[in-house]
Write an enzyme that holds these catalytic residues in place. Structure first.
Site, short mmCIF file in Angstrom:
data_model
loop_
_atom_site.label_atom_id
_atom_site.label_comp_id
_atom_site.label_asym_id
_atom_site.label_seq_id
_atom_site.Cartn_x
_atom_site.Cartn_y
_atom_site.Cartn_z
CB CYS A 195 -1.56 7.21 4.74
SG CYS A 195 0.01 7.41 4.32
CB CYS B 186 3.27 2.86 10.01
SG CYS B 186 2.95 4.50 9.91
CG ASP B 187 1.60 -0.26 6.27
OD1 ASP B 187 1.07 0.80 6.67
OD2 ASP B 187 1.17 -0.63 5.12
CD GLU C 204 1.66 -1.50 0.49
OE1 GLU C 204 1.17 -2.15 1.42
OE2 GLU C 204 1.60 -0.32 0.17
CB SER D 169 -1.29 -0.60 -0.62
OG SER D 169 -1.95 0.43 0.41
CG ASP E 83 4.56 -0.11 3.71
OD1 ASP E 83 5.56 -0.46 4.49
OD2 ASP E 83 3.76 -1.08 3.18
#
Length: 561
Positions: free
Chosen positions: A191, A119-120, A442, A468, A78
């Protein structure tokens, strides 16, 4: 074994010849076939270490008597996709990941699976796939990034976005931004704050699909490799005991996950993903469930960006299990839910210890009496909107101001950085929903610009796009119905007064019903801002309700009946 459908009998001799072409021995062919779903790639920092995790998982499966085979899943970063057309493609990959993994697993008749996301969209996409495929499955993720350090303080990717906003406001030099740029993301991994990736990885433990530590052990720790081997052992044990995802992913375990979500202060994107996962097991999850759970669940963690602690700190404090122990002892969790360990949640967390009561507050001394997320409703969002309450400044819990209306993210950012937004304003960004974007981008760039300009405690932002986990301040997203289908957010005019009341969970456009009806009658649909083939298909099929951006072929529900 399910794989016998593919490899047993004279009719399947051609398939066996192809297995021979893979170099499989007769002994390997006779073992359970275990798919290792690896989302390794060389463009996403959260995935660049997954090749090593996949190898460790293969060793675990082989040691426990299985035949492990790797196949891929895609992943989008992202952070890299943000700020350009690429962000339109991020959320839609969740459904691509679920669909393609389902295709691979069923086409090749795997007996069991190990999912390796990070990840997301990979975590929810693979959870959706696991529920559909319903063979024994364990999740072992890539792990979180360690926090960066700038001027003696821990920092993360959200600090980087805010530095860009501060630079636009003349509060930070180009050289100071460069120092952030080179230091805030120091390792591989997802992250380092409680953003969407880490939120969903933590919730794999809460649902029961991940082993202890899956959400918090840093990507660079060797403990992550040991966890992957243990995942191999665990999935083979599940196969022997016939424990399947739909034994684990249930209404009760999803409510557990939402409760843990509130205590951790997770990303607002969980309110897109948990309903989508629930949908796969037949649980019609409405986001309004969030408020009663939030009301009874205290917020125990203030992880970045809400506070100064990071996922590595949560790991050292006892991890997700320590949070769940606090909740379980207070009677806030269903302790009878099954997990991939073959034990219940209650059995798993029985001996968990909270080693740092500032990182994980005790249940009787929380950061907030209510959970980290809230769903706001009102005439501006009849079907709901979501705010990360734990990251909102106290002075912004109630806010009334004039609407500053923008029909895309880029126009809003230009106005924010140009100094056109002033304290008290309510920035409205619309036509960024699942259909309207399309793709539901986002909104970290505009929220970071607001914070960087020093307006985080005086300006609110409302959007039918999404936020986010890195967003903070009075950022209210997922407004439904979205503008592209004629939701009230499409009817807001420049200067209209908007009232946000987070304690009372309301969001109100201060316009009469008669005036809104007049505007609705005059409203005309816009063509979605599509670019290429897949987004065109997505915009045509997506439903834009509170369940999130789920693709449905027209007539699917009727056919299922």
């Amino acid at each position: 074994m399910q794989s016998d459908n593919m490899k047993r009998g004279m009719q399947q001799a051609p398939a066996r010849s192809l297995l021979n072409a893979l170099g499989f021995t007769k002994e390997e062919i006779n073992k359970p076939l275990v798919g290792i779903v690896s989302s390794y790639n060389e463009i996403v920092p959260g995935h660049m270490n997954i090749d090593k995790i996949a190898e460790a998982a293969k060793l675990g499966v082989a040691e426990a008597g299985g035949n492990p085979v790797v196949f891929p899943a895609i992943a989008v970063c992202d952070g890299i996709a943000m700020g350009h057309v690429g962000m339109k493609y991020s959320l839609v990959t969740r459904d691509l990941i679920a669909d393609s993994t389902e295709c691979m697993a069923i086409a090749h008749q795997f007996d069991a699976l190990i999912m390796i996301p990070n990840c997301d969209k990979n975590v929810p996409g693979l959870l959706m796939a696991a529920a559909r495929i319903n063979v024994p499955t364990v999740f072992v993720s890539g792990g979180p990034m360690l926090a960066g350090h700038v001027e003696g303080r821990k920092r993360s990717l959200s600090s980087m976005f805010e530095a860009v906003g501060a630079n636009a406001a003349g509060k930070m030099t180009d050289e100071e931004v460069r120092i952030y740029e080179e230091n805030v993301c120091p390792t591989c991994g997802s992250c380092s704050g409680m953003y969407t990736a880490n939120s969903m990885n933590c919730l794999t433990e809460a649902i029961g699909m991940g082993l202890r530590g899956n959400g918090t052990i840093p990507a660079v720790y060797s403990a992550r490799l040991r966890l992957a081997k243990q995942a191999g052992y665990a999935v083979m044990d599940m196969l022997r005991k016939n424990i399947r995802p739909r034994d684990i992913i249930t209404k009760e375990s999803i409510i557990n996950a939402l409760t843990v979500d509130m205590a951790l202060g997770c990303s607002t994107n969980t309110m897109l993903h948990l309903p989508a996962i629930a949908h796969e097991v037949g649980f019609d999850f409405d986001i309004s469930y969030a408020n009663p759970i939030s009301e009874r669940t205290p917020n125990l963690c203030h992880l970045a960006p809400a506070g100064p602690t990071y996922i590595e700190d949560l790991n050292e404090a006892g991890g997700v299990y320590a949070v769940m122990k606090e909740l379980g002892d207070a009677g806030l969790l269903n302790l009878d839910c099954m997990t991939v360990t073959g034990k219940t949640i209650g059995e798993n967390i029985k001996n968990a210890v909270n080693r740092n009561p500032e990182v994980i507050r005790p249940i009787d001394h929380p950061y907030m009496e209510n959970g980290g997320l809230a769903v706001l409703k009102g005439n501006l969002a009849p079907d709901g909107s979501v705010v990360k309450r734990s990251a909102v400044a106290p002075e912004m819990m109630k806010h009334t101001g004039p609407a500053r209306v923008f029909d895309c993210e880029e126009d809003a950012i230009k106005a924010i950085k140009g100094g056109d937004i002033v304290p008290g304003d309510v920035v409205v960004i619309r036509y960024e929903g699942p259909k309207g974007g399309p793709g539901m981008r986002e909104m970290l760039n505009p929220t970071s610009a607001i914070t960087g300009m020093g307006l985080g405690s005086s300006v609110a932002l409302i959007t039918d796009g999404r936020f986010s986990g890195a967003s903070r301040g009075a950022s209210i997203g997922h407004v439904s119905p979205e503008a592209a289908v004629g939701g009230p957010i499409a009817l807001v005019e420049e200067g209209d007064t908007i009232t946000i009341d987070i304690p009372n969970m309301t969001i109100t456009l201060e316009v009469s019903d008669e005036e809104l009806a007049k505007r609705k009658a005059a409203w005309k649909p816009r063509k979605p801002k599509v670019t290429t083939g897949y987004l065109k298909r997505y915009a045509a099929l997506v439903t834009s309700g509170n369940r999130g951006a789920i693709l449905e072929v027209p007539g699917e529900k009727e056919a299922d009946k």
